[in-house]
Design an enzyme around this catalytic site. Structure first.
Site, PDB file in Angstrom:
ATOM      1  N   LYS A   1      34.977  37.571  30.325  1.00  0.00           N
ATOM      2  CA  LYS A   1      35.404  36.171  30.478  1.00  0.00           C
ATOM      3  C   LYS A   1      34.790  35.370  29.334  1.00  0.00           C
ATOM      4  O   LYS A   1      33.552  35.224  29.280  1.00  0.00           O
ATOM      5  CB  LYS A   1      34.912  35.578  31.800  1.00  0.00           C
ATOM      6  CG  LYS A   1      35.310  36.362  33.020  1.00  0.00           C
ATOM      7  CD  LYS A   1      36.614  35.845  33.559  1.00  0.00           C
ATOM      8  CE  LYS A   1      36.908  36.486  34.888  1.00  0.00           C
ATOM      9  NZ  LYS A   1      38.278  36.811  35.119  1.00  0.00           N
TER      10      LYS A   1
ATOM     11  N   GLY B   1      27.587  58.358  34.907  1.00  0.00           N
ATOM     12  CA  GLY B   1      28.950  57.935  35.233  1.00  0.00           C
ATOM     13  C   GLY B   1      29.289  58.275  36.668  1.00  0.00           C
ATOM     14  O   GLY B   1      28.494  58.922  37.370  1.00  0.00           O
ATOM     15  N   ASP B   2      30.447  57.830  37.101  1.00  0.00           N
ATOM     16  CA  ASP B   2      30.911  58.107  38.467  1.00  0.00           C
ATOM     17  C   ASP B   2      32.190  58.917  38.393  1.00  0.00           C
ATOM     18  O   ASP B   2      32.969  58.772  37.448  1.00  0.00           O
ATOM     19  CB  ASP B   2      31.179  56.793  39.211  1.00  0.00           C
ATOM     20  CG  ASP B   2      29.886  56.042  39.458  1.00  0.00           C
ATOM     21  OD1 ASP B   2      28.955  56.655  40.001  1.00  0.00           O
ATOM     22  OD2 ASP B   2      29.809  54.860  39.081  1.00  0.00           O
TER      23      ASP B   2
ATOM     24  N   ALA C   1      34.192  53.068  32.393  1.00  0.00           N
ATOM     25  CA  ALA C   1      33.744  52.475  33.656  1.00  0.00           C
ATOM     26  C   ALA C   1      34.924  52.213  34.577  1.00  0.00           C
ATOM     27  O   ALA C   1      36.009  51.870  34.120  1.00  0.00           O
ATOM     28  CB  ALA C   1      32.981  51.180  33.393  1.00  0.00           C
TER      29      ALA C   1
ATOM     30  N   GLU D   1      27.390  42.206  27.965  1.00  0.00           N
ATOM     31  CA  GLU D   1      28.133  43.454  28.184  1.00  0.00           C
ATOM     32  C   GLU D   1      29.621  43.138  28.315  1.00  0.00           C
ATOM     33  O   GLU D   1      30.004  42.189  28.997  1.00  0.00           O
ATOM     34  CB  GLU D   1      27.638  44.146  29.455  1.00  0.00           C
ATOM     35  CG  GLU D   1      28.409  45.433  29.711  1.00  0.00           C
ATOM     36  CD  GLU D   1      27.801  46.281  30.827  1.00  0.00           C
ATOM     37  OE1 GLU D   1      26.595  46.560  30.778  1.00  0.00           O
ATOM     38  OE2 GLU D   1      28.551  46.650  31.741  1.00  0.00           O
TER      39      GLU D   1
ATOM     40  N   THR E   1      31.153  49.089  27.478  1.00  0.00           N
ATOM     41  CA  THR E   1      31.164  50.154  28.480  1.00  0.00           C
ATOM     42  C   THR E   1      32.106  51.290  28.061  1.00  0.00           C
ATOM     43  O   THR E   1      32.963  51.135  27.175  1.00  0.00           O
ATOM     44  CB  THR E   1      31.576  49.643  29.883  1.00  0.00           C
ATOM     45  OG1 THR E   1      32.950  49.284  29.854  1.00  0.00           O
ATOM     46  CG2 THR E   1      30.730  48.469  30.323  1.00  0.00           C
TER      47      THR E   1
ATOM     48  N   GLN F   1      35.200  39.243  44.061  1.00  0.00           N
ATOM     49  CA  GLN F   1      34.181  40.020  43.330  1.00  0.00           C
ATOM     50  C   GLN F   1      33.128  40.605  44.278  1.00  0.00           C
ATOM     51  O   GLN F   1      32.526  41.631  43.982  1.00  0.00           O
ATOM     52  CB  GLN F   1      33.436  39.048  42.422  1.00  0.00           C
ATOM     53  CG  GLN F   1      33.537  39.292  40.952  1.00  0.00           C
ATOM     54  CD  GLN F   1      32.753  38.187  40.269  1.00  0.00           C
ATOM     55  OE1 GLN F   1      33.121  37.031  40.317  1.00  0.00           O
ATOM     56  NE2 GLN F   1      31.662  38.558  39.632  1.00  0.00           N
TER      57      GLN F   1
HETATM   58  P1  FAD Z   1      21.490  59.221  37.096  1.00  0.00           P
HETATM   59  O1  FAD Z   1      20.244  58.634  36.557  1.00  0.00           O
HETATM   60  O2  FAD Z   1      21.768  60.635  36.774  1.00  0.00           O
HETATM   61  O3  FAD Z   1      21.455  59.023  38.673  1.00  0.00           O
HETATM   62  C1  FAD Z   1      22.530  59.505  39.489  1.00  0.00           C
HETATM   63  C2  FAD Z   1      22.023  59.799  40.909  1.00  0.00           C
HETATM   64  O4  FAD Z   1      21.130  60.903  40.856  1.00  0.00           O
HETATM   65  C3  FAD Z   1      21.230  58.657  41.532  1.00  0.00           C
HETATM   66  O5  FAD Z   1      21.472  58.659  42.923  1.00  0.00           O
HETATM   67  C4  FAD Z   1      19.778  59.008  41.243  1.00  0.00           C
HETATM   68  O6  FAD Z   1      18.926  58.484  42.241  1.00  0.00           O
HETATM   69  C5  FAD Z   1      19.815  60.535  41.279  1.00  0.00           C
HETATM   70  N1  FAD Z   1      18.896  61.122  40.283  1.00  0.00           N
HETATM   71  C6  FAD Z   1      18.632  60.685  39.028  1.00  0.00           C
HETATM   72  N2  FAD Z   1      17.773  61.507  38.406  1.00  0.00           N
HETATM   73  C7  FAD Z   1      17.495  62.480  39.278  1.00  0.00           C
HETATM   74  C8  FAD Z   1      16.669  63.637  39.222  1.00  0.00           C
HETATM   75  N3  FAD Z   1      15.958  63.901  38.120  1.00  0.00           N
HETATM   76  N4  FAD Z   1      16.629  64.442  40.321  1.00  0.00           N
HETATM   77  C9  FAD Z   1      17.331  64.155  41.427  1.00  0.00           C
HETATM   78  N5  FAD Z   1      18.120  63.081  41.548  1.00  0.00           N
HETATM   79  C10 FAD Z   1      18.219  62.255  40.478  1.00  0.00           C
HETATM   80  N6  FAD Z   1      29.436  53.778  34.452  1.00  0.00           N
HETATM   81  C11 FAD Z   1      30.430  54.123  33.614  1.00  0.00           C
HETATM   82  O7  FAD Z   1      31.262  54.970  33.967  1.00  0.00           O
HETATM   83  N7  FAD Z   1      30.549  53.557  32.367  1.00  0.00           N
HETATM   84  C12 FAD Z   1      29.667  52.621  31.915  1.00  0.00           C
HETATM   85  O8  FAD Z   1      29.811  52.145  30.794  1.00  0.00           O
HETATM   86  C13 FAD Z   1      28.605  52.217  32.792  1.00  0.00           C
HETATM   87  N8  FAD Z   1      27.699  51.322  32.384  1.00  0.00           N
HETATM   88  C14 FAD Z   1      26.633  51.024  33.208  1.00  0.00           C
HETATM   89  C15 FAD Z   1      25.655  50.130  32.746  1.00  0.00           C
HETATM   90  C16 FAD Z   1      24.563  49.814  33.554  1.00  0.00           C
HETATM   91  C17 FAD Z   1      23.510  48.879  33.040  1.00  0.00           C
HETATM   92  C18 FAD Z   1      24.444  50.382  34.858  1.00  0.00           C
HETATM   93  C19 FAD Z   1      23.287  50.048  35.741  1.00  0.00           C
HETATM   94  C20 FAD Z   1      25.419  51.258  35.316  1.00  0.00           C
HETATM   95  C21 FAD Z   1      26.510  51.598  34.499  1.00  0.00           C
HETATM   96  N9  FAD Z   1      27.493  52.495  34.916  1.00  0.00           N
HETATM   97  C22 FAD Z   1      28.525  52.841  34.071  1.00  0.00           C
HETATM   98  C23 FAD Z   1      27.447  53.064  36.272  1.00  0.00           C
HETATM   99  C24 FAD Z   1      26.700  54.425  36.325  1.00  0.00           C
HETATM  100  O9  FAD Z   1      27.407  55.399  35.601  1.00  0.00           O
HETATM  101  C25 FAD Z   1      26.606  54.822  37.797  1.00  0.00           C
HETATM  102  O10 FAD Z   1      25.730  53.964  38.466  1.00  0.00           O
HETATM  103  C26 FAD Z   1      26.273  56.275  38.076  1.00  0.00           C
HETATM  104  O11 FAD Z   1      26.535  56.526  39.467  1.00  0.00           O
HETATM  105  C27 FAD Z   1      24.819  56.660  37.839  1.00  0.00           C
HETATM  106  O12 FAD Z   1      24.551  56.723  36.517  1.00  0.00           O
HETATM  107  P2  FAD Z   1      23.027  56.986  36.012  1.00  0.00           P
HETATM  108  O13 FAD Z   1      23.102  57.131  34.575  1.00  0.00           O
HETATM  109  O14 FAD Z   1      22.117  55.987  36.573  1.00  0.00           O
HETATM  110  O15 FAD Z   1      22.780  58.420  36.706  1.00  0.00           O
END
Ligand code: FAD
Length: 289
Positions: A277, A113-114, A54, A21, A51, A218
């Site tokens: 890196k 996303g966040d 992010a 990644e 990404t 980190q």
């Molecule tokens: P969701 O699956 O929608 O989950 C969000 C929250 O809602 C969680 O607390 C979950 O428990 C809850 N939830 C999920 N589904 C439901 C439901 N059906 N009903 C009720 N609650 C629910 N962020 C970026 O901005 N850019 C990136 O490129 C990026 N890449 C990533 C790659 C990986 C491998 C990972 C693990 C994370 C990445 N992230 C990235 C971070 C990610 O966007 C955040 O962790 C974000 O807060 C949650 O995204 P999600 O898609 O898991 O959300």
């Protein structure tokens, strides 16, 4: 090529898929370093994911797509474009999907996303609330392989110690056919989630997310991502906190031991967070491909 075909082919031979990644660098020089590193890899990863937005990075010119397209076209490595819903409405998503399709990128990691730091909720689109809704739209909009995120220690917004399997199922039913995990340092946590997912009847491949600890600073970010630190790792960081080169070496060794153990226990794939890196990409590819 679809990434799930790579999984089918390699897993059938009892081999794990090894992916990297990267994130779009802010500067052109940073982008060039990515290309130089990819060109110089003597062992190529099975795919590279890029990404999107992010940690609040800009998405306007979609550097993610430019990089994903070039790596695929010029270096012959399959790519996966991350895409988030928090900063896009369905119309924008539809336009981005057309652009991705036009550039011949076939794989998307669909995420909620966040909220960008400092952004007002009222100014963000309010169309998608969870990643599964984005997954549904991507599946309706084109012939993409869609991956989704999973959390071995639960998502940071959730009080649960392990991810709610119903949320994973929801993403699977929406069309996700690959899962990539959040980084973790305790393999048992990942393997426990892996087992839950398998027992729930989900058959999609699951990749373990590994990020080597290279510097003490980190650690704070890793805690933000919800990863707990095993005592062994805390001891390493304390021992080498004043010796950056030794810490880097020990952090890489720790990550390699994690990967060795995961491979021995038959995981489908390992997804390595390179943090852009070059030496992380090079070392991991030499060791595992
Ligand atoms: P969701 O699956 O929608 O989950 C969000 C929250 O809602 C969680 O607390 C979950 O428990 C809850 N939830 C999920 N589904 C439901 C439901 N059906 N009903 C009720 N609650 C629910 N962020 C970026 O901005 N850019 C990136 O490129 C990026 N890449 C990533 C790659 C990986 C491998 C990972 C693990 C994370 C990445 N992230 C990235 C971070 C990610 O966007 C955040 O962790 C974000 O807060 C949650 O995204 P999600 O898609 O898991 O959300």
């Amino acid at each position: 090529m679809k990434i799930t075909d790579i999984y089918k082919t390699k897993n059938k031979k009892d081999k794990a898929v090894i992916s990297l990644e990267i994130f779009p660098p802010k500067t052109d020089a940073g982008v060039e370093t990515i290309y130089k590193t990819v060109a110089g890899l003597t062992h190529k990863p099975d795919f590279i994911s890029v990404t999107y937005g992010a940690m609040g990075s800009a998405t306007q010119e979609n550097k993610t797509l430019k990089i994903a397209e070039k790596i695929k076209k010029d270096y012959g490595i399959e790519t996966m474009h991350h895409l988030t819903s928090i900063n896009n409405d369905p119309e924008e998503i539809s336009k981005i999907l057309s652009d991705i399709k036009a550039k011949n990128v076939n794989n998307i990691l669909a995420l909620r996303g966040d909220r960008p730091v400092g952004a007002e909720i009222s100014k963000l689109p309010d169309d998608y609330h969870y990643a599964y809704e984005l997954i549904e739209d991507i599946k309706k909009n084109g012939d993409f392989d869609v991956a989704a995120a999973i959390y071995p220690e639960g998502h940071v917004n959730s009080a649960l110690e392990v991810e709610n399997i119903e949320h994973v199922k929801r993403k699977y039913e929406a069309g996700a056919n690959l899962f990539v995990s959040q980084l973790f340092f305790d393999n048992e946590k990942f393997l426990r989630l892996n087992d839950y997912i398998r027992h729930s009847g989900i058959e999609a491949p699951i990749a373990a997310g590994i990020m080597p600890v290279l510097q003490k600073s980190q650690i704070e970010r890793m805690i933000f991502f919800g990863a707990s630190l095993p005592t062994r790792l805390i001891k390493i960081v304390n021992k080498y906190k004043d010796s950056p080169d030794d810490l880097q070496k020990a952090g890489m060794e720790y990550a390699c031991k994690q990967i060795d153990d995961l491979l021995a226990r038959g995981v489908d794939g390992v997804h390595i967070y390179t943090m852009n890196k070059p030496f992380v990409a090079n070392t991991m590819m030499e060791n595992y491909l």
